[in-house]
Motif scaffolding. Sequence first.
Motif, PDB file in Angstrom:
ATOM      1  N   CYS A 146      -6.035  11.875   0.160  1.00 37.62           N
ATOM      2  CA  CYS A 146      -5.166  10.424   0.346  1.00 37.62           C
ATOM      3  C   CYS A 146      -3.847  10.924   0.647  1.00 37.62           C
ATOM      4  CB  CYS A 146      -5.368   9.828  -1.302  1.00 37.62           C
ATOM      5  SG  CYS A 146      -4.542  10.709  -2.359  1.00 37.62           S
ATOM      6  N   THR A 147      -2.975   9.857   1.387  1.00 36.52           N
ATOM      7  CA  THR A 147      -1.899   9.795   1.487  1.00 36.52           C
ATOM      8  C   THR A 147      -1.046   9.241   0.185  1.00 36.52           C
ATOM      9  OG1 THR A 147      -1.922   7.881   2.374  1.00 36.52           O
ATOM     10  CG2 THR A 147      -1.849   9.538   3.832  1.00 36.52           C
ATOM     11  N   LEU A 148       0.228   9.363   0.067  1.00 36.81           N
ATOM     12  CA  LEU A 148       1.244   8.991  -0.963  1.00 36.81           C
ATOM     13  C   LEU A 148       2.463   8.637  -0.233  1.00 36.81           C
ATOM     14  CD1 LEU A 148       1.350   8.068  -3.766  1.00 36.81           C
ATOM     15  CD2 LEU A 148       1.578  10.221  -4.434  1.00 36.81           C
ATOM     16  N   LEU A 149       3.070   7.653   0.067  1.00 38.06           N
ATOM     17  CA  LEU A 149       4.250   7.429   0.571  1.00 38.06           C
ATOM     18  C   LEU A 149       5.331   7.355  -0.493  1.00 38.06           C
ATOM     19  CD1 LEU A 149       3.400   4.258   2.992  1.00 38.06           C
ATOM     20  CD2 LEU A 149       3.956   6.417   3.617  1.00 38.06           C
ATOM     21  N   HIS A 150       6.010   8.665  -0.249  1.00 42.85           N
ATOM     22  CA  HIS A 150       7.231   8.701  -1.190  1.00 42.85           C
ATOM     23  C   HIS A 150       8.632   8.209  -0.533  1.00 42.85           C
ATOM     24  CE1 HIS A 150      10.689  11.232  -2.310  1.00 42.85           C
ATOM     25  NE2 HIS A 150      10.272  11.044  -3.544  1.00 42.85           N
ATOM     26  N   SER A 151       8.804   8.575   0.714  1.00 42.59           N
ATOM     27  CA  SER A 151      10.064   8.387   1.637  1.00 42.59           C
ATOM     28  C   SER A 151       9.814   8.585   2.800  1.00 42.59           C
ATOM     29  CB  SER A 151      10.872   9.247   0.950  1.00 42.59           C
ATOM     30  OG  SER A 151      10.885  10.607   1.207  1.00 42.59           O
ATOM     31  N   LYS A 154       0.903  -1.298   0.223  1.00 38.63           N
ATOM     32  CA  LYS A 154      -0.047  -0.018   0.007  1.00 38.63           C
ATOM     33  C   LYS A 154       0.744   1.145   0.052  1.00 38.63           C
ATOM     34  CE  LYS A 154      -3.776   2.118   2.853  1.00 38.63           C
ATOM     35  NZ  LYS A 154      -4.440   1.764   3.898  1.00 38.63           N
ATOM     36  N   ILE A 155       0.770   2.154  -1.043  1.00 37.03           N
ATOM     37  CA  ILE A 155       1.521   3.571  -0.963  1.00 37.03           C
ATOM     38  C   ILE A 155       0.301   4.525  -0.773  1.00 37.03           C
ATOM     39  CG2 ILE A 155       3.365   2.639  -2.456  1.00 37.03           C
ATOM     40  CD1 ILE A 155       1.869   4.311  -4.761  1.00 37.03           C
ATOM     41  N   ALA A 179       9.978   2.380   9.728  1.00 39.51           N
ATOM     42  CA  ALA A 179      10.283   1.737  10.919  1.00 39.51           C
ATOM     43  C   ALA A 179       9.306   2.665  11.903  1.00 39.51           C
ATOM     44  CB  ALA A 179      11.657   2.041  11.313  1.00 39.51           C
ATOM     45  N   ALA A 180       9.117   3.753  11.895  1.00 37.21           N
ATOM     46  CA  ALA A 180       8.359   4.573  12.811  1.00 37.21           C
ATOM     47  C   ALA A 180       6.846   4.461  12.522  1.00 37.21           C
ATOM     48  CB  ALA A 180       8.627   6.391  12.480  1.00 37.21           C
ATOM     49  N   LEU A 181       6.422   4.461  11.455  1.00 38.89           N
ATOM     50  CA  LEU A 181       5.357   4.182  10.898  1.00 38.89           C
ATOM     51  C   LEU A 181       4.833   2.822  11.733  1.00 38.89           C
ATOM     52  CD1 LEU A 181       3.786   4.099   7.489  1.00 38.89           C
ATOM     53  CD2 LEU A 181       3.409   2.329   8.878  1.00 38.89           C
ATOM     54  N   PRO A 228      -5.069  -2.927   8.770  1.00 36.84           N
ATOM     55  CA  PRO A 228      -3.480  -2.605   8.575  1.00 36.84           C
ATOM     56  C   PRO A 228      -3.035  -3.214   7.217  1.00 36.84           C
ATOM     57  CG  PRO A 228      -4.209  -3.958  10.525  1.00 36.84           C
ATOM     58  CD  PRO A 228      -5.589  -3.656   9.741  1.00 36.84           C
ATOM     59  N   SER A 229      -2.155  -2.665   6.555  1.00 41.86           N
ATOM     60  CA  SER A 229      -1.553  -3.361   5.050  1.00 41.86           C
ATOM     61  C   SER A 229      -0.238  -3.382   5.324  1.00 41.86           C
ATOM     62  CB  SER A 229      -2.234  -2.553   3.936  1.00 41.86           C
ATOM     63  OG  SER A 229      -3.443  -2.265   4.164  1.00 41.86           O
ATOM     64  N   PRO A 230       0.298  -3.913   4.379  1.00 44.07           N
ATOM     65  CA  PRO A 230       2.076  -3.628   4.339  1.00 44.07           C
ATOM     66  C   PRO A 230       2.085  -2.565   3.281  1.00 44.07           C
ATOM     67  CG  PRO A 230       1.494  -5.832   2.988  1.00 44.07           C
ATOM     68  CD  PRO A 230      -0.027  -5.282   3.794  1.00 44.07           C
ATOM     69  N   VAL A 231       3.210  -1.972   3.874  1.00 43.55           N
ATOM     70  CA  VAL A 231       3.259  -0.422   3.198  1.00 43.55           C
ATOM     71  C   VAL A 231       4.836  -0.615   2.540  1.00 43.55           C
ATOM     72  CG1 VAL A 231       1.751   0.813   4.510  1.00 43.55           C
ATOM     73  CG2 VAL A 231       4.261   0.647   4.895  1.00 43.55           C
TER      74      VAL A 231
END
Lengths: 380, 176
Positions: free
Chosen positions: A184-189, A167-168, A193-195, A215-218
């Motif tokens: 929406c979110t967008l995981l760039h960088s 999931k990004i 670990a904190a997440l 929950p999903s793997p990101v």
Amino acid sequence: MLLQLRRLRPLRTGVQQARPTSSCLFPDPSTTGSGSGLVLQSQSTDVFQNLALEDWIDAHVDLQRRAVLLLWRNRPAVVVGRHQNPWTECNLPAMRRAGVPLARRRSGGGTVYHDLGNLNLTFFASRKAYDRQRNLRVVTDALRRVRPELDVRATDRFDILLNGHYKISGTASRLSRKSSYHHCTLLHSADRAALSSLLRPSCPGIQSNATPSVPSPVANLTDHAPSLLWEELLEALAQQYNSEFGFEAAPRPVDPSDEALFPGVGSMEAALRSWEWTFGKTPKFRLDTRLELRDEQLGARCGAGLHVEVKNGLVESCRVDVPHHWLPPRLSGALGEVLLGERFCPHRAAAALTALLRCESGQPHRRLQNLGEVLLAGMG
Amino acid sequence: MAASGLLRSFSSNFSTAWPLLTRSALLLAPLRLSPKPYNGRTIASSSRLSAALKFTDKHEWVRVDDNGTGTVGISNFAQEALGDVVYCGLPEVGTQLAQQDEFGALESVKAASELYSPLTGEVVEVNTLLADNPGLVNKSCYKDGWLMKMTIANPAEVDALMDEAAYEKYIRSIED
């Protein structure tokens, strides 16, 4: 484009009416001739200021004739959905230690971790024009343009998955009288670990009907496209937004704390920061858990039961079941009573406990103190 | 260059900021309602007639009960548009509401949607069944999926709402 303001003159009675002022930031679409879209880029990284800006745009901009895309990011923060329970969704003690604030947004959906490596996009439109899949197409098309090798796809839960698995992006939205926003979110960088360490429950044993997260793997985009720059991503998204909706809007920087540009945004921010909103809006819940008590001096142990009901973030009922041989019932009863009506919060509970402890000494004091500590730990 | 900004009226808690709904063609005679409950007199009547539903343009309905309170819910059009409701955020009993005030929110798979009070009054009861069964709003929006009951401070507000026929017409006009 100039950002001018037209100030209202005070009324003759000398009382100034607090009416919203108009702004050239949102000019009449019929005069611009270049389509009625707007792309804004927040200059703030404060989650409360940015959420307040969303509220302001939703409340004040006429979205019947125009659409707005807001791009924003925050310093580390955890954001829960409107009807969620922060005690089950995130690790509040760990967040406190790390200085990561909790925010509650007005849209639905699940809990997310924000940091400077996560981009937020908010698509504002009229209720009629509300179309989440179309908005997500803007994101996936933009990504495929800049990195054609990326396998990105929106699901029917409105997540965006990378390689069909990670999931990004997650989505949430809000429908008001005439307007809508979809963000929406967008995981760039982001710091994964904190997440994963912060998006864990604070305390076990909670039962509630609050909306749960899924929950999903990101993954980060940069895990699979390391050369993708932040600026490159933003530019591609703005361009694709224009292309999808037929606009010609260049991204404009805005300061969400600018009271002149967004009158009333300060009080919206204050409301979002308030305990009454972030914690107090938690749906009613019960906590039933077992406490492990110890008496270090005697090397003894005992099990106890804790049963708490919390409504509006306040303790509505609290029962501590401690065997009578361990602690006199008047003390465990007093502890339950002194917490009534208090915020379900370790600081408040600690203060209440201190007051009780002052009246005790010796073994009862020692054991009550231990009970208090264990109880606080059980409250997250 | 006309540099006027475009602003919707700011949604606020002040009812004066919003014009009351006016219906130019009421098909029924206005109901005369007493907001006060009966005082212990037994009413020797048969089963009560089912009260007519009145509707707002935000797809909420109000039904005036025998004792003068209004039961509030959302219409079938609204529940269909919302999708499966997963959470109902309802107000506390005792909350004072002005007409158009936000009184809660429904969260569905589609979005979190605000609920707007159809009337001015005080919340006297909320549907606690919805806590564990929010889907009732979809399954039985006019009956078991009611949201809250409130006093009716201003009966004229009820008169001004749409009756069922007018509401059906309204839906058809916005569905295009």
